[in-house]
Write a protein that holds these residues in place. Sequence first.
Motif, PDB file in Angstrom:
ATOM      1  N   ILE A 191     -15.716 -14.953  23.064  1.00 62.97           N
ATOM      2  CA  ILE A 191     -15.239 -16.299  22.693  1.00 62.97           C
ATOM      3  C   ILE A 191     -13.719 -16.275  22.832  1.00 62.97           C
ATOM      4  O   ILE A 191     -13.024 -15.578  22.078  1.00 62.97           O
ATOM      5  CB  ILE A 191     -15.632 -16.659  21.252  1.00 62.97           C
ATOM      6  N   ASP A 192     -13.188 -17.020  23.844  1.00 63.75           N
ATOM      7  CA  ASP A 192     -11.742 -16.993  24.049  1.00 63.75           C
ATOM      8  C   ASP A 192     -11.066 -18.073  23.190  1.00 63.75           C
ATOM      9  O   ASP A 192     -11.740 -18.958  22.627  1.00 63.75           O
ATOM     10  CB  ASP A 192     -11.391 -17.110  25.533  1.00 63.75           C
ATOM     11  N   PRO A 193      -9.722 -18.006  23.089  1.00 65.02           N
ATOM     12  CA  PRO A 193      -9.014 -18.952  22.207  1.00 65.02           C
ATOM     13  C   PRO A 193      -9.122 -20.404  22.652  1.00 65.02           C
ATOM     14  O   PRO A 193      -8.770 -21.314  21.896  1.00 65.02           O
ATOM     15  CB  PRO A 193      -7.567 -18.466  22.265  1.00 65.02           C
ATOM     16  N   PHE A 194      -9.605 -20.624  23.856  1.00 62.48           N
ATOM     17  CA  PHE A 194      -9.644 -21.980  24.403  1.00 62.48           C
ATOM     18  C   PHE A 194     -11.054 -22.570  24.377  1.00 62.48           C
ATOM     19  O   PHE A 194     -11.326 -23.585  25.019  1.00 62.48           O
ATOM     20  CB  PHE A 194      -9.097 -21.962  25.840  1.00 62.48           C
ATOM     21  N   GLY A 195     -11.944 -21.892  23.675  1.00 61.40           N
ATOM     22  CA  GLY A 195     -13.316 -22.385  23.574  1.00 61.40           C
ATOM     23  C   GLY A 195     -14.209 -21.933  24.707  1.00 61.40           C
ATOM     24  O   GLY A 195     -15.380 -22.347  24.780  1.00 61.40           O
ATOM     25  N   GLY A 196     -13.686 -21.073  25.571  1.00 58.00           N
ATOM     26  CA  GLY A 196     -14.484 -20.564  26.678  1.00 58.00           C
ATOM     27  C   GLY A 196     -14.988 -19.149  26.412  1.00 58.00           C
ATOM     28  O   GLY A 196     -15.068 -18.697  25.266  1.00 58.00           O
ATOM     29  N   SER A 197     -15.292 -18.446  27.497  1.00 61.34           N
ATOM     30  CA  SER A 197     -15.846 -17.090  27.384  1.00 61.34           C
ATOM     31  C   SER A 197     -15.113 -16.114  28.288  1.00 61.34           C
ATOM     32  O   SER A 197     -15.711 -15.189  28.842  1.00 61.34           O
ATOM     33  CB  SER A 197     -17.333 -17.104  27.743  1.00 61.34           C
ATOM     34  N   GLU A 198     -13.795 -16.332  28.439  1.00 61.11           N
ATOM     35  CA  GLU A 198     -13.002 -15.446  29.279  1.00 61.11           C
ATOM     36  C   GLU A 198     -12.406 -14.310  28.452  1.00 61.11           C
ATOM     37  O   GLU A 198     -11.988 -14.498  27.305  1.00 61.11           O
ATOM     38  CB  GLU A 198     -11.874 -16.234  29.957  1.00 61.11           C
ATOM     39  N   ALA A 199     -12.346 -13.134  29.076  1.00 58.22           N
ATOM     40  CA  ALA A 199     -11.838 -11.937  28.384  1.00 58.22           C
ATOM     41  C   ALA A 199     -10.330 -11.902  28.491  1.00 58.22           C
ATOM     42  O   ALA A 199      -9.739 -11.097  29.224  1.00 58.22           O
ATOM     43  CB  ALA A 199     -12.453 -10.688  28.971  1.00 58.22           C
ATOM     44  N   VAL A 200      -9.666 -12.767  27.757  1.00 63.73           N
ATOM     45  CA  VAL A 200      -8.209 -12.834  27.773  1.00 63.73           C
ATOM     46  C   VAL A 200      -7.688 -12.299  26.441  1.00 63.73           C
ATOM     47  O   VAL A 200      -8.432 -12.216  25.457  1.00 63.73           O
ATOM     48  CB  VAL A 200      -7.738 -14.292  27.985  1.00 63.73           C
ATOM     49  N   PRO A 201      -6.419 -11.861  26.392  1.00 59.68           N
ATOM     50  CA  PRO A 201      -5.870 -11.439  25.105  1.00 59.68           C
ATOM     51  C   PRO A 201      -6.078 -12.505  24.040  1.00 59.68           C
ATOM     52  O   PRO A 201      -5.899 -13.702  24.294  1.00 59.68           O
ATOM     53  CB  PRO A 201      -4.381 -11.226  25.418  1.00 59.68           C
ATOM     54  N   GLY A 202      -6.477 -12.035  22.873  1.00 60.69           N
ATOM     55  CA  GLY A 202      -6.778 -12.939  21.776  1.00 60.69           C
ATOM     56  C   GLY A 202      -8.228 -13.356  21.699  1.00 60.69           C
ATOM     57  O   GLY A 202      -8.650 -13.935  20.687  1.00 60.69           O
ATOM     58  N   ALA A 203      -9.002 -13.088  22.752  1.00 60.28           N
ATOM     59  CA  ALA A 203     -10.432 -13.430  22.722  1.00 60.28           C
ATOM     60  C   ALA A 203     -11.171 -12.478  21.785  1.00 60.28           C
ATOM     61  O   ALA A 203     -10.793 -11.314  21.619  1.00 60.28           O
ATOM     62  CB  ALA A 203     -11.020 -13.364  24.123  1.00 60.28           C
ATOM     63  N   VAL A 204     -12.246 -12.983  21.181  1.00 53.59           N
ATOM     64  CA  VAL A 204     -13.079 -12.186  20.284  1.00 53.59           C
ATOM     65  C   VAL A 204     -14.324 -11.731  21.044  1.00 53.59           C
ATOM     66  O   VAL A 204     -14.991 -12.547  21.699  1.00 53.59           O
ATOM     67  CB  VAL A 204     -13.477 -12.995  19.037  1.00 53.59           C
ATOM     68  N   ILE A 205     -14.597 -10.444  20.954  1.00 56.84           N
ATOM     69  CA  ILE A 205     -15.837  -9.906  21.527  1.00 56.84           C
ATOM     70  C   ILE A 205     -16.803  -9.629  20.374  1.00 56.84           C
ATOM     71  O   ILE A 205     -16.474  -8.893  19.430  1.00 56.84           O
ATOM     72  CB  ILE A 205     -15.593  -8.594  22.308  1.00 56.84           C
ATOM     73  N   THR A 245     -31.065  -4.984  14.159  1.00 60.40           N
ATOM     74  CA  THR A 245     -30.001  -5.611  14.941  1.00 60.40           C
ATOM     75  C   THR A 245     -28.692  -5.557  14.159  1.00 60.40           C
ATOM     76  O   THR A 245     -28.634  -5.985  12.996  1.00 60.40           O
ATOM     77  CB  THR A 245     -30.344  -7.068  15.278  1.00 60.40           C
ATOM     78  N   ILE A 246     -27.671  -5.034  14.814  1.00 60.01           N
ATOM     79  CA  ILE A 246     -26.341  -4.863  14.223  1.00 60.01           C
ATOM     80  C   ILE A 246     -25.335  -5.638  15.074  1.00 60.01           C
ATOM     81  O   ILE A 246     -25.439  -5.642  16.323  1.00 60.01           O
ATOM     82  CB  ILE A 246     -25.944  -3.373  14.196  1.00 60.01           C
ATOM     83  N   THR A 247     -24.367  -6.269  14.436  1.00 63.47           N
ATOM     84  CA  THR A 247     -23.267  -6.889  15.184  1.00 63.47           C
ATOM     85  C   THR A 247     -21.940  -6.487  14.540  1.00 63.47           C
ATOM     86  O   THR A 247     -21.878  -6.159  13.348  1.00 63.47           O
ATOM     87  CB  THR A 247     -23.370  -8.416  15.231  1.00 63.47           C
ATOM     88  N   PHE A 248     -20.889  -6.515  15.337  1.00 65.76           N
ATOM     89  CA  PHE A 248     -19.527  -6.387  14.832  1.00 65.76           C
ATOM     90  C   PHE A 248     -18.591  -7.044  15.846  1.00 65.76           C
ATOM     91  O   PHE A 248     -18.997  -7.332  16.991  1.00 65.76           O
ATOM     92  CB  PHE A 248     -19.142  -4.931  14.560  1.00 65.76           C
ATOM     93  N   GLN A 249     -17.340  -7.285  15.423  1.00 67.82           N
ATOM     94  CA  GLN A 249     -16.415  -8.035  16.266  1.00 67.82           C
ATOM     95  C   GLN A 249     -15.105  -7.274  16.457  1.00 67.82           C
ATOM     96  O   GLN A 249     -14.644  -6.572  15.546  1.00 67.82           O
ATOM     97  CB  GLN A 249     -16.107  -9.417  15.651  1.00 67.82           C
ATOM     98  N   VAL A 250     -14.542  -7.436  17.661  1.00 65.12           N
ATOM     99  CA  VAL A 250     -13.195  -6.948  17.948  1.00 65.12           C
ATOM    100  C   VAL A 250     -12.415  -8.063  18.627  1.00 65.12           C
ATOM    101  O   VAL A 250     -12.995  -9.016  19.172  1.00 65.12           O
ATOM    102  CB  VAL A 250     -13.214  -5.699  18.863  1.00 65.12           C
ATOM    103  N   THR A 251     -11.077  -7.913  18.598  1.00 62.57           N
ATOM    104  CA  THR A 251     -10.201  -8.880  19.283  1.00 62.57           C
ATOM    105  C   THR A 251      -9.481  -8.146  20.396  1.00 62.57           C
ATOM    106  O   THR A 251      -8.977  -7.014  20.202  1.00 62.57           O
ATOM    107  CB  THR A 251      -9.187  -9.467  18.301  1.00 62.57           C
ATOM    108  N   ILE A 252      -9.436  -8.751  21.588  1.00 63.47           N
ATOM    109  CA  ILE A 252      -8.705  -8.157  22.704  1.00 63.47           C
ATOM    110  C   ILE A 252      -7.223  -8.246  22.418  1.00 63.47           C
ATOM    111  O   ILE A 252      -6.683  -9.321  22.083  1.00 63.47           O
ATOM    112  CB  ILE A 252      -9.051  -8.879  24.024  1.00 63.47           C
ATOM    113  N   ASP A 253      -6.523  -7.089  22.550  1.00 63.20           N
ATOM    114  CA  ASP A 253      -5.069  -7.041  22.240  1.00 63.20           C
ATOM    115  C   ASP A 253      -4.284  -7.804  23.300  1.00 63.20           C
ATOM    116  O   ASP A 253      -4.711  -7.945  24.465  1.00 63.20           O
ATOM    117  CB  ASP A 253      -4.587  -5.601  22.193  1.00 63.20           C
ATOM    118  N   THR A 306      -8.461  -3.014  22.060  1.00 66.04           N
ATOM    119  CA  THR A 306      -9.034  -4.023  21.160  1.00 66.04           C
ATOM    120  C   THR A 306      -8.716  -3.619  19.730  1.00 66.04           C
ATOM    121  O   THR A 306      -8.394  -2.457  19.451  1.00 66.04           O
ATOM    122  CB  THR A 306     -10.558  -4.158  21.311  1.00 66.04           C
ATOM    123  N   THR A 307      -8.833  -4.566  18.820  1.00 62.16           N
ATOM    124  CA  THR A 307      -8.631  -4.326  17.394  1.00 62.16           C
ATOM    125  C   THR A 307      -9.870  -4.780  16.642  1.00 62.16           C
ATOM    126  O   THR A 307     -10.350  -5.903  16.854  1.00 62.16           O
ATOM    127  CB  THR A 307      -7.402  -5.076  16.874  1.00 62.16           C
TER     128      THR A 307
END
Length: 318
Positions: A224-238, A310-318, A265-266
Amino acid sequence: MSTASLVMASSAAQAAGTVAGTDIVNVAQATYDAPGGGTPVTIDSNVVTIKVDELLDVTVVSSDPGDVIVSPGWTAQVLTYQVTNSGNGSEAFTLSADTARPGDEFDATFEMVILDSNGNGVYDPGVDTIYTPGTNDPVLTPDESITVFILSAIPASVEDTERAEIELSAIANTGSGTPGSIFAGQGDGGGDAVVGSTGARDADGGYFMVQASDVNLVKSATIIDPFGGSEAVPGAVIIYQLVATTVGTGDLDNLAIRDEIPADTTYKAESITLEGAPLSDAASDGDAGSFDSGSIAVALGTVPGGQTRTITFQVTID
């Protein structure tokens, strides 16, 4: 330990009648009136003594209530049997184990036969007696039983739900064969020994069944990118999803899932979930999740075969 020191368990079976060596004694009598009306006279016949011969019979029964569950590679796995002298004399029996039974799906590896020395019906390593044919053949009185254990190893190559039969045989040391066969003068108590209806030998099989499990682990990612899309850009959440599926009929014990946080990622604090329920990052708070040293971990404990976690967790692209 001598054979005489073995503790034998009692059995509900009924031995074959009168104990071997018993003398059946019979005397007939005749009485008559003395001539001239005198006192009646009684005379005895000669004594007829018949010694009861030994009837050679034995029964072997598996004592396990069903298949004994095992896993690939296990050793010292136990099947339990009861051997009963169903004859009428004290008799020694030779025991043997057969692991190469026709019709089953694998052959266990025979390790040893064990005699239940303390008579408690449970295999006690270091207490019960290793059986050596011809050395400590169990001697059973009429109706007496002994519990016998067969220890085996399970091959590592076996597959889930496969079964193996192991047969325990017992044969009277005095002799065996066609019912009615006679061993002259060899019976307990000095009479003949006569083969009974079992042929003076019997056998029964017990079964192992394999319960094997494995786990399939599938990982996927949603961005989930900061612009509502699904691009792997800095700040996007995986959002990573880990699906663990156990395969087979057995339980998987102490199943744990660990995943390292990727470089660049963080980790997003307190983002771990299990079946949609949140888990904390602390390792000491009693729930299944934790985050430490750059990895998330979830302890799933014992998971039966055929289930999914089923397990989930989240990271943010630096």
